[in-house]
Design a protein around this motif. Structure first.
Motif, PDB file in Angstrom:
ATOM      1  N   MET A  27     -40.590 -41.381  87.271  1.00  0.00           N
ATOM      2  CA  MET A  27     -39.590 -42.023  88.126  1.00  0.00           C
ATOM      3  C   MET A  27     -38.996 -43.206  87.374  1.00  0.00           C
ATOM      4  N   SER A  28     -37.705 -43.234  87.128  1.00  0.00           N
ATOM      5  CA  SER A  28     -37.071 -44.325  86.405  1.00  0.00           C
ATOM      6  C   SER A  28     -36.997 -45.557  87.279  1.00  0.00           C
ATOM      7  N   LYS A  29     -37.092 -46.705  86.637  1.00  0.00           N
ATOM      8  CA  LYS A  29     -37.061 -47.967  87.355  1.00  0.00           C
ATOM      9  C   LYS A  29     -35.818 -48.763  86.978  1.00  0.00           C
ATOM     10  N   PRO A  30     -35.261 -49.550  87.898  1.00  0.00           N
ATOM     11  CA  PRO A  30     -34.108 -50.377  87.564  1.00  0.00           C
ATOM     12  C   PRO A  30     -34.538 -51.565  86.733  1.00  0.00           C
ATOM     13  N   ALA A  31     -33.658 -52.058  85.892  1.00  0.00           N
ATOM     14  CA  ALA A  31     -33.958 -53.250  85.117  1.00  0.00           C
ATOM     15  C   ALA A  31     -34.009 -54.459  86.035  1.00  0.00           C
ATOM     16  N   ALA A  44     -37.092 -42.390  98.993  1.00  0.00           N
ATOM     17  CA  ALA A  44     -37.254 -41.031  98.466  1.00  0.00           C
ATOM     18  C   ALA A  44     -38.711 -40.601  98.520  1.00  0.00           C
ATOM     19  N   ALA A  45     -39.613 -41.525  98.186  1.00  0.00           N
ATOM     20  CA  ALA A  45     -41.045 -41.207  98.237  1.00  0.00           C
ATOM     21  C   ALA A  45     -41.490 -40.924  99.660  1.00  0.00           C
ATOM     22  N   LEU A  46     -40.969 -41.706 100.606  1.00  0.00           N
ATOM     23  CA  LEU A  46     -41.303 -41.478 102.016  1.00  0.00           C
ATOM     24  C   LEU A  46     -40.795 -40.115 102.483  1.00  0.00           C
ATOM     25  N   ARG A  47     -39.610 -39.737 101.999  1.00  0.00           N
ATOM     26  CA  ARG A  47     -39.074 -38.429 102.375  1.00  0.00           C
ATOM     27  C   ARG A  47     -39.951 -37.301 101.837  1.00  0.00           C
ATOM     28  N   ALA A  52     -41.218 -50.192  92.872  1.00  0.00           N
ATOM     29  CA  ALA A  52     -40.168 -49.259  93.283  1.00  0.00           C
ATOM     30  C   ALA A  52     -39.045 -49.977  94.012  1.00  0.00           C
ATOM     31  N   THR A  53     -37.847 -49.447  93.866  1.00  0.00           N
ATOM     32  CA  THR A  53     -36.702 -49.967  94.608  1.00  0.00           C
ATOM     33  C   THR A  53     -36.747 -49.401  96.027  1.00  0.00           C
TER      34      THR A  53
END
Length: 332
Positions: free
Chosen positions: A1-5, A188-191, A181-182
């Protein structure tokens, strides 16, 4: 999972120049908000609300030491300019105020800082904060300073080494490799979790229905076996009763033949159980010729009963006269 800077930004509010220096300072406004100079450039706006602020406040409260208020953010520059960091004040708590934003509260100003604020030598309080570059969500307040230059030159353009140094000093995750996580990623993870839960519920429902079907089949099988067992028990009991009836008939026929049972006693004998009749016949001897003749149609006299006849009458619970009368009746 990519993370924002994660990036740095600063914002400043003017401090009231009253005679009494306030023990609080306005750090950040209610989001979404932008700076007058057009920042931020990497997202639509910075975001700060009561929920986000709660995390920022808790992160500050979790620190052991008080948070420093310095001059001109020297605490951020000392690594490179070598100048000392002079404290203007300290605080260890923040508050969220609806419609206004995030405040530092319980500020303990130094004597010099109070005088400089009163004399308007310093007019602004400036907060430097981490934020997610993709969403603008405020992550943490890492520096607060008295300043006369609200926009800190070069602060948003720190090189990789300077940014890494700040990251370590303030115990923050690596901006390029953060595990935080953002909100979009959490959603998205909750979904995914929701979908997995629905799948699990569907599987459990199917298993429940299968078990209900199996239970119904087992119940039917149980009822069938119960009926078969009842029929078998009835057959066994009927067979046993028929066998006992036949055994009793054989005992009576044999006793009548060998003289152990007078014909007058046949109705009585038929009412007895096999065990009782067997016990009686085992203790009875053959009757004398006089009694046997009664069954052959010969006349029975009025002589007194023999000892054997008397014993039979006693077992039957009848008097001698009743016994003789019964013999006469069946002898005709």
């Amino acid at each position: 999972m990519s993370k924002p800077a994660v990036k740095l930004a600063s914002l400043a509010f003017e401090i009231a120049a009253d005679a009494a220096v306030p023990g609080e300072a306005h750090l950040l406004p209610v989001g979404p908000f932008r700076a007058a100079d057009g920042r931020p450039e990497d997202c639509d706006a910075w975001l700060l609300d009561a929920t986000i602020a709660a995390s920022v406040i808790q992160r500050l409260r979790d620190r052991q030491n008080d948070t420093l208020i310095d001059y001109e953010h020297q605490s951020l520059r000392s690594e490179w300019n070598g100048q000392p960091v002079i404290a203007a004040g300290w605080f260890h708590d923040m508050q969220w105020r609806d419609g206004k934003g995030l405040y530092a509260v319980g500020v303990d100003w130094t004597k010099t800082a109070k005088q400089r604020i009163t004399d308007k030598e310093y007019r602004y309080i400036s907060a430097v904060f981490w934020y997610y570059s993709g969403t603008g969500e405020v992550l943490d307040v890492i520096s607060v300073a008295l300043t006369n230059t609200p926009a800190i030159d070069g602060l948003d353009d720190l090189d990789a080494g300077e940014l890494a140094t700040l990251t370590k000093r303030f115990s923050l995750p690596d901006p390029e490799h953060t595990d935080m996580a953002t909100p979009q990623e959490e959603l998205a993870a909750l979904r995914v979790t929701h979908a997995n839960t629905e799948t699990a519920v569907a599987a459990l429902t199917a298993e429940r229905d299968t078990l209900k079907t199996q239970l119904a089949a087992l119940t039917t099988e149980r009822d069938t076996l119960t009926g078969e067992l009842a029929a078998l028990n009835k057959q066994i009991n009927d067979t046993k009763a028929a066998a006992e009836t036949q055994q009793k008939t054989d005992l009576i026929t044999a006793a009548l033949t060998d003289g152990r049972l007078a014909p007058a006693l046949k109705p009585w004998a038929e009412k007895q159980s096999v065990a009782a009749l067997t016990e009686y016949l085992e203790t009875s001897g053959p009757l004398s010729i006089t009694q046997r003749q009664a069954g052959d149609g010969h006349t029975v006299g009025t002589a007194a009963l023999t000892a054997e006849q008397k014993a039979i009458a006693d077992k039957m619970g009848v008097s001698e006269e009743e016994f003789l009368a019964a013999q006469k009746k069946h002898a005709r």
